[in-house]
Design a protein around this motif. Structure first.
Motif, PDB file in Angstrom:
ATOM      1  N   PHE A  14      13.517  -0.068  10.855  1.00  0.00           N
ATOM      2  CA  PHE A  14      13.923  -0.416  12.220  1.00  0.00           C
ATOM      3  C   PHE A  14      15.318   0.128  12.456  1.00  0.00           C
ATOM      4  O   PHE A  14      16.263  -0.343  11.848  1.00  0.00           O
ATOM      5  CB  PHE A  14      13.953  -1.930  12.434  1.00  0.00           C
ATOM      6  CG  PHE A  14      12.608  -2.590  12.354  1.00  0.00           C
ATOM      7  CD1 PHE A  14      11.645  -2.369  13.320  1.00  0.00           C
ATOM      8  CD2 PHE A  14      12.310  -3.441  11.305  1.00  0.00           C
ATOM      9  CE1 PHE A  14      10.416  -2.990  13.255  1.00  0.00           C
ATOM     10  CE2 PHE A  14      11.077  -4.068  11.235  1.00  0.00           C
ATOM     11  CZ  PHE A  14      10.127  -3.843  12.213  1.00  0.00           C
ATOM     12  N   ARG A  15      15.444   1.087  13.342  1.00  0.00           N
ATOM     13  CA  ARG A  15      16.750   1.679  13.683  1.00  0.00           C
ATOM     14  C   ARG A  15      17.599   1.885  12.426  1.00  0.00           C
ATOM     15  O   ARG A  15      18.699   1.360  12.310  1.00  0.00           O
ATOM     16  CB  ARG A  15      17.515   0.784  14.673  1.00  0.00           C
ATOM     17  CG  ARG A  15      16.964   0.918  16.073  1.00  0.00           C
ATOM     18  CD  ARG A  15      17.766   0.067  17.043  1.00  0.00           C
ATOM     19  NE  ARG A  15      16.890  -0.767  17.820  1.00  0.00           N
ATOM     20  CZ  ARG A  15      16.751  -2.084  17.640  1.00  0.00           C
ATOM     21  NH1 ARG A  15      17.451  -2.723  16.734  1.00  0.00           N
ATOM     22  NH2 ARG A  15      15.927  -2.751  18.383  1.00  0.00           N
ATOM     23  N   GLY A  16      17.039   2.612  11.471  1.00  0.00           N
ATOM     24  CA  GLY A  16      17.802   2.958  10.280  1.00  0.00           C
ATOM     25  C   GLY A  16      17.823   1.877   9.217  1.00  0.00           C
ATOM     26  O   GLY A  16      18.338   2.093   8.121  1.00  0.00           O
ATOM     27  N   PRO A  38      13.008 -14.770   0.213  1.00  0.00           N
ATOM     28  CA  PRO A  38      13.974 -15.380   1.131  1.00  0.00           C
ATOM     29  C   PRO A  38      13.827 -14.807   2.532  1.00  0.00           C
ATOM     30  O   PRO A  38      13.227 -13.754   2.730  1.00  0.00           O
ATOM     31  CB  PRO A  38      15.328 -15.028   0.517  1.00  0.00           C
ATOM     32  CG  PRO A  38      15.073 -13.849  -0.343  1.00  0.00           C
ATOM     33  CD  PRO A  38      13.665 -13.955  -0.814  1.00  0.00           C
ATOM     34  N   SER A  39      14.378 -15.498   3.491  1.00  0.00           N
ATOM     35  CA  SER A  39      14.302 -15.075   4.893  1.00  0.00           C
ATOM     36  C   SER A  39      14.913 -13.686   5.071  1.00  0.00           C
ATOM     37  O   SER A  39      15.957 -13.388   4.511  1.00  0.00           O
ATOM     38  CB  SER A  39      15.042 -16.111   5.734  1.00  0.00           C
ATOM     39  OG  SER A  39      15.198 -15.642   7.031  1.00  0.00           O
ATOM     40  N   GLY A  40      14.229 -12.825   5.808  1.00  0.00           N
ATOM     41  CA  GLY A  40      14.744 -11.483   6.088  1.00  0.00           C
ATOM     42  C   GLY A  40      14.365 -10.441   5.060  1.00  0.00           C
ATOM     43  O   GLY A  40      14.813  -9.298   5.137  1.00  0.00           O
ATOM     44  N   CYS A  41      13.503 -10.786   4.097  1.00  0.00           N
ATOM     45  CA  CYS A  41      13.196  -9.837   3.037  1.00  0.00           C
ATOM     46  C   CYS A  41      12.054  -8.893   3.414  1.00  0.00           C
ATOM     47  O   CYS A  41      11.712  -7.996   2.654  1.00  0.00           O
ATOM     48  CB  CYS A  41      12.857 -10.571   1.741  1.00  0.00           C
ATOM     49  SG  CYS A  41      11.264 -11.393   1.778  1.00  0.00           S
ATOM     50  N   GLY A  42      11.452  -9.080   4.592  1.00  0.00           N
ATOM     51  CA  GLY A  42      10.418  -8.148   5.040  1.00  0.00           C
ATOM     52  C   GLY A  42       8.999  -8.677   4.947  1.00  0.00           C
ATOM     53  O   GLY A  42       8.046  -7.910   5.107  1.00  0.00           O
ATOM     54  N   LYS A  43       8.833  -9.970   4.737  1.00  0.00           N
ATOM     55  CA  LYS A  43       7.492 -10.550   4.622  1.00  0.00           C
ATOM     56  C   LYS A  43       6.715 -10.424   5.929  1.00  0.00           C
ATOM     57  O   LYS A  43       5.593  -9.920   5.957  1.00  0.00           O
ATOM     58  CB  LYS A  43       7.574 -12.043   4.250  1.00  0.00           C
ATOM     59  CG  LYS A  43       8.436 -12.360   3.059  1.00  0.00           C
ATOM     60  CD  LYS A  43       8.460 -13.853   2.782  1.00  0.00           C
ATOM     61  CE  LYS A  43       9.108 -14.685   3.870  1.00  0.00           C
ATOM     62  NZ  LYS A  43      10.567 -14.534   3.980  1.00  0.00           N
ATOM     63  N   SER A  44       7.350 -10.870   7.025  1.00  0.00           N
ATOM     64  CA  SER A  44       6.643 -10.832   8.312  1.00  0.00           C
ATOM     65  C   SER A  44       6.324  -9.407   8.709  1.00  0.00           C
ATOM     66  O   SER A  44       5.246  -9.137   9.242  1.00  0.00           O
ATOM     67  CB  SER A  44       7.493 -11.480   9.403  1.00  0.00           C
ATOM     68  OG  SER A  44       7.631 -12.844   9.154  1.00  0.00           O
ATOM     69  N   PHE A  53       0.366  -5.008  14.492  1.00  0.00           N
ATOM     70  CA  PHE A  53       1.434  -5.119  15.480  1.00  0.00           C
ATOM     71  C   PHE A  53       2.553  -4.122  15.206  1.00  0.00           C
ATOM     72  O   PHE A  53       3.326  -3.771  16.089  1.00  0.00           O
ATOM     73  CB  PHE A  53       2.020  -6.533  15.506  1.00  0.00           C
ATOM     74  CG  PHE A  53       1.031  -7.574  15.898  1.00  0.00           C
ATOM     75  CD1 PHE A  53       0.135  -7.339  16.932  1.00  0.00           C
ATOM     76  CD2 PHE A  53       0.968  -8.778  15.237  1.00  0.00           C
ATOM     77  CE1 PHE A  53      -0.795  -8.283  17.300  1.00  0.00           C
ATOM     78  CE2 PHE A  53       0.038  -9.737  15.592  1.00  0.00           C
ATOM     79  CZ  PHE A  53      -0.842  -9.485  16.624  1.00  0.00           C
ATOM     80  N   GLU A  54       2.686  -3.702  13.971  1.00  0.00           N
ATOM     81  CA  GLU A  54       3.643  -2.647  13.629  1.00  0.00           C
ATOM     82  C   GLU A  54       2.863  -1.579  12.876  1.00  0.00           C
ATOM     83  O   GLU A  54       1.919  -1.883  12.157  1.00  0.00           O
ATOM     84  CB  GLU A  54       4.760  -3.163  12.710  1.00  0.00           C
ATOM     85  CG  GLU A  54       5.483  -4.386  13.196  1.00  0.00           C
ATOM     86  CD  GLU A  54       6.562  -4.085  14.218  1.00  0.00           C
ATOM     87  OE1 GLU A  54       6.729  -2.894  14.582  1.00  0.00           O
ATOM     88  OE2 GLU A  54       7.224  -5.040  14.653  1.00  0.00           O
ATOM     89  N   ASP A  55       3.298  -0.336  13.060  1.00  0.00           N
ATOM     90  CA  ASP A  55       2.678   0.740  12.310  1.00  0.00           C
ATOM     91  C   ASP A  55       3.655   1.193  11.234  1.00  0.00           C
ATOM     92  O   ASP A  55       4.836   1.342  11.515  1.00  0.00           O
ATOM     93  CB  ASP A  55       2.357   1.907  13.256  1.00  0.00           C
ATOM     94  CG  ASP A  55       0.902   2.328  13.121  1.00  0.00           C
ATOM     95  OD1 ASP A  55       0.165   1.654  12.372  1.00  0.00           O
ATOM     96  OD2 ASP A  55       0.521   3.318  13.743  1.00  0.00           O
TER      97      ASP A  55
HETATM   98  N1  LIG Z   1      11.368  -5.442  15.661  1.00  0.00           N
HETATM   99  C1  LIG Z   1      12.454  -5.384  14.854  1.00  0.00           C
HETATM  100  N2  LIG Z   1      13.533  -4.669  15.206  1.00  0.00           N
HETATM  101  C2  LIG Z   1      14.615  -4.598  14.410  1.00  0.00           C
HETATM  102  N3  LIG Z   1      14.729  -5.210  13.237  1.00  0.00           N
HETATM  103  C3  LIG Z   1      13.690  -5.956  12.818  1.00  0.00           C
HETATM  104  C4  LIG Z   1      12.499  -6.075  13.604  1.00  0.00           C
HETATM  105  N4  LIG Z   1      11.634  -6.882  12.929  1.00  0.00           N
HETATM  106  C5  LIG Z   1      12.250  -7.227  11.789  1.00  0.00           C
HETATM  107  N5  LIG Z   1      13.482  -6.679  11.710  1.00  0.00           N
HETATM  108  C6  LIG Z   1      14.415  -6.816  10.589  1.00  0.00           C
HETATM  109  O1  LIG Z   1      13.732  -6.537   9.406  1.00  0.00           O
HETATM  110  C7  LIG Z   1      14.101  -7.443   8.385  1.00  0.00           C
HETATM  111  C8  LIG Z   1      12.875  -8.112   7.833  1.00  0.00           C
HETATM  112  O2  LIG Z   1      12.355  -8.961   8.814  1.00  0.00           O
HETATM  113  P1  LIG Z   1      11.092  -9.882   8.559  1.00  0.00           P
HETATM  114  O3  LIG Z   1       9.972  -9.040   8.082  1.00  0.00           O
HETATM  115  O4  LIG Z   1      10.875 -10.654   9.804  1.00  0.00           O
HETATM  116  O5  LIG Z   1      11.598 -10.830   7.408  1.00  0.00           O
HETATM  117  P2  LIG Z   1      10.990 -12.200   6.856  1.00  0.00           P
HETATM  118  O6  LIG Z   1       9.701 -12.465   7.557  1.00  0.00           O
HETATM  119  O7  LIG Z   1      10.837 -11.976   5.397  1.00  0.00           O
HETATM  120  O8  LIG Z   1      12.011 -13.240   7.129  1.00  0.00           O
HETATM  121  C9  LIG Z   1      15.096  -8.411   8.994  1.00  0.00           C
HETATM  122  O9  LIG Z   1      16.385  -8.005   8.601  1.00  0.00           O
HETATM  123  C10 LIG Z   1      14.908  -8.250  10.463  1.00  0.00           C
HETATM  124  O10 LIG Z   1      16.111  -8.434  11.126  1.00  0.00           O
END
Ligand SMILES: Nc1ncnc2c1ncn2[C@@H]1O[C@H](COP(=O)(O)OP(=O)(O)O)[C@@H](O)[C@H]1O
Ligand SMILES: [Mg+2]
Lengths: 358, 289
Positions: A14-16, A38-44, A53-55
């Motif tokens: 995402f944007r670099g 942990p939160s922010g590790c890329g799970k979602s 929803f994302e490619d």
């Molecule tokens: N659509 C998006 N645009 C920019 N950054 C994103 C986007 N989706 C997620 N991120 C970033 O990618 C990282 C991983 O996000 P995410 O997969 O939601 O983490 P998790 O679910 O593990 O908490 C986070 O740092 C988040 O800020």
């Protein structure tokens, strides 16, 4: 013939910012798989690439024997339970669940039966006519589950579905989710930052950190044999003790901690002559239980905190280090007071050596 | 063991909202309720041979209610308002949707400003601008003829068409922004949930986005309709004397100092606006989740 779900070196930027960085794993058909981290590790983000929803920027995603890259969400054999459930607020529970079948043009009579079956599966038959705002969090969670399951997805994706529930409900739902997964037989991919959830329900757990997978294995495997220092400290509670490495022979290492020299398992080989030994709180025996353990020492209790089923002691060990120990609480045995001199002991296999950094 | 909350603070806190509302109440009384009272009074007077006669009569009301000419005026007024509202919504909703789906916030700001721009131009200037554009030799007719769509220039101005075009244009921001606001309040995961359940773009729009933005549409329609009911300058300048909406009649009556007619006409306008507001509030309650 491929089966289940497979990711091959999948990355998303995402944007670099590399949210997911070369992730690969394989999920056997019909199993319960968790992405834990942990939160922010890329799970979602990983889950959203599975749902469409994302490619991914690179890498390949397989479901069964089909590559999913470029396939839109509405044509994938997946359904998702969203983090905050995302129920349609203008529809009743019944209408929410009926949304998928009606879009798929299931005939009316079948549709009704399928919806009622799905509501019955989650125990919500009596609430079919309620709007989401008339439902409790736990009930909304069940509607979201029924709404996804009614479509008989091959893969069900769940993004921290229990995160907004209170503890008791969360524990109850964990059991139910596992039961539902076994009865419908779909592959479940479950995202959570809660290790308790992941360890309880999963056949396999993948531990993620900074967009990468640190380790994949059965819950007891990742817990007992963490592959990295991060996993060792993330799962459960571990003492991280700085040691000097005196020698490594295959899986066994000889380490010195203050004046105490003992054998530890090698988790990851440290580069230099120093490293960190991870030793779980509950792996250290204290008092009489320390007798007969391969590694023995003594220490003085600095702090004792009683937590019901267990007691945590912070102990100043005689060789010159501090250790936290978790002891089971037994009835009629009050915790030792501060200042007590106690025996300590553990099994060499319980101590794992890792590099200092990382 | 619990102590009651201190009374004095409670009193002051209870009074605060009323104190804050006081200026608004005062203004409303002076600028709205009192004039309406005198409107009611004047409506019962008589106007004969250019003179106001202060006795009590239903003559003006009777004329207003039973004269077919005024029926036509009221119907025309409602028709203009309805057409303008429909066109403004038909253009405004897709515009709001497009604005909402734009990825770049900078673009969103610029487009928002462009949509807002009609309001920044004086109604007189805007009306003359439209006369120039919509004239027989104007840009619109020229383009349509060049494209071969029409053989002769269309009559676009000094009639209902010109009034409707200009009013729809200027009400666009009042339509776009309430709808846009309703869209931004939507949880983005709802659209994802619909698509995840197999719905394509159209089904998602029809079954999720549209019903959930209905409150915005109703609010927008309410604003456009009531504004169109009261429009005076645009029908006067672009109607070519052929669009005899009620505000024009009221305006003419005041310039003839025919206060009884102006009062009754004004009350009729107020009543129509009130009915529109009540109806749309009913709709709104129905549209609530
Ligand atoms: N659509 C998006 N645009 C920019 N950054 C994103 C986007 N989706 C997620 N991120 C970033 O990618 C990282 C991983 O996000 P995410 O997969 O939601 O983490 P998790 O679910 O593990 O908490 C986070 O740092 C988040 O800020
Ligand atoms: Mg997440």
């Amino acid at each position: 013939m491929r089966q289940g779900v497979e990711l091959e070196a999948v990355s998303k930027t995402f944007r670099g910012f590399r949210a997911v960085d070369g992730v690969s794993f394989r999920i056997p058909e019909g199993s319960f798989f968790s992405l834990l981290g942990p939160s922010g590790c890329g799970k979602s983000t990983t889950l959203r690439m599975l749902s469409g929803f994302e490619d991914p920027d690179s890498g390949r995603i397989w479901i069964g024997d089909q590559v999913m890259n470029g396939v839109p969400a509405y044509r994938r054999p997946t359904n998702m339970v969203f983090q905050r459930w995302a129920l349609f607020p203008h529809m009743t529970a019944y209408e929410n669940v009926a949304f998928g079948p009606s879009v798929a043009r299931v005939p009316r009579a079948d549709r009704r039966r399928q919806v009622m079956e799905a509501l019955a599966l989650v125990g919500l038959t009596d609430f079919a006519d309620r709007k989401p705002r008339q439902l409790s969090g736990g009930q909304m969670q069940r509607v979201a589950l029924a709404r996804a399951l009614v479509n008989k997805p091959r893969v069900l994706l769940l993004d921290e579905p229990l995160g907004a529930l209170d503890l008791k409900l969360r524990l109850q739902m964990q059991g139910e989710l596992k039961r539902i997964q076994e009865s419908v037989g779909a592959t479940f991919v479950y995202v959570t930052h809660d290790q308790g959830e992941a360890l309880t329900m999963s056949d396999q757990v993948a531990i993620m950190r900074d967009g990468r997978i640190e380790q994949i294995g059965a819950p007891h495997e990742v817990y007992d044999a963490p592959a990295t220092r991060f996993v060792a400290s993330f799962l459960g509670n571990a003492n991280l003790l700085p040691v000097t490495v005196q020698g490594i022979d295959g899986q066994a290492a000889k380490v010195a901690l203050g004046g105490l020299v003992f054998e530890a398992r090698v988790g990851q080989t440290p580069a230099a002559g120093t490293g960190v030994v991870a030793l779980r709180y509950e792996a250290v025996r204290i008092g009489a239980a320390a007798e007969g353990q391969p590694v023995r020492t003594r220490g003085r209790i600095l702090e004792a905190s009683f937590a019901g089923s267990s007691v945590h002691y912070v102990v100043a060990a005689e060789p010159g280090f501090t250790l936290t120990v978790e002891d089971r609480h037994r009835i009629d045995e009050p915790p030792w007071p501060r200042g007590t001199l106690v025996d300590l002991g553990w099994h060499g296999a319980a101590a794992r050596l890792f590099p200092e950094a990382g | 063991m619990s102590t009651p909350a201190p009374r004095t603070g409670g009193m002051a806190r209870a009074a605060a909202p009323w104190l804050l509302l006081l200026p608004a109440f005062a203004l409303m009384t002076y600028a709205f309720i009192l004039p309406i009272g005198s409107f009611l009074e004047y409506g019962f007077y008589r106007f004969e041979r250019g003179r106001l006669i202060q006795d009590f009569t239903f003559a003006t009301y009777r004329r207003f209610l039973f004269d077919p000419y005024y029926h036509a005026v009221i119907l025309d007024t409602l028709k203009v308002a309805a057409i303008v509202t429909t066109i403004a919504l038909a253009v405004g909703y897709p515009l709001a949707y497009g604005l909402w789906r734009l990825q770049s916030p900078a673009l969103q700001r610029w487009f928002g400003l462009i949509i807002f721009s009609p309001v920044l131009v004086s109604v007189v200037v805007r009306s003359y601008g439209w006369t120039v554009l919509l004239a027989d030799q104007g840009a619109v007719n020229w383009a349509l003829m060049r494209a071969g769509l029409i053989g002769e220039p269309l009559e676009l101005v000094y009639n209902l068409t010109g009034v409707v075009i200009s009013l729809s244009h200027v009400f666009l921001p009042f339509v776009v922004f309430p709808i846009y606001a309703a869209m931004t309040r939507l949880d983005p995961s709802l659209r994802e949930a619909a698509m995840d359940l197999g719905a394509g773009w159209w089904t998602t729009f029809r079954r999720v986005t549209l019903p959930l933005t209905l409150p915005g549409i109703v609010a927008a329609a309410q604003i456009a309709f009531t504004l169109a009911l009261g429009a005076l300058v645009t029908p006067a300048l672009l109607g070519g004397g052929r669009v005899l909406v009620l505000p024009l009649q009221v305006y003419r009556a005041t310039s003839e100092i025919n206060w009884p007619f102006a009062a009754v006409g004004g009350l009729a306008l107020l009543l129509m606006a009130l009915v529109a507001v009540v109806l749309s509030n009913r709709l709104l309650r129905y549209a609530e989740p």
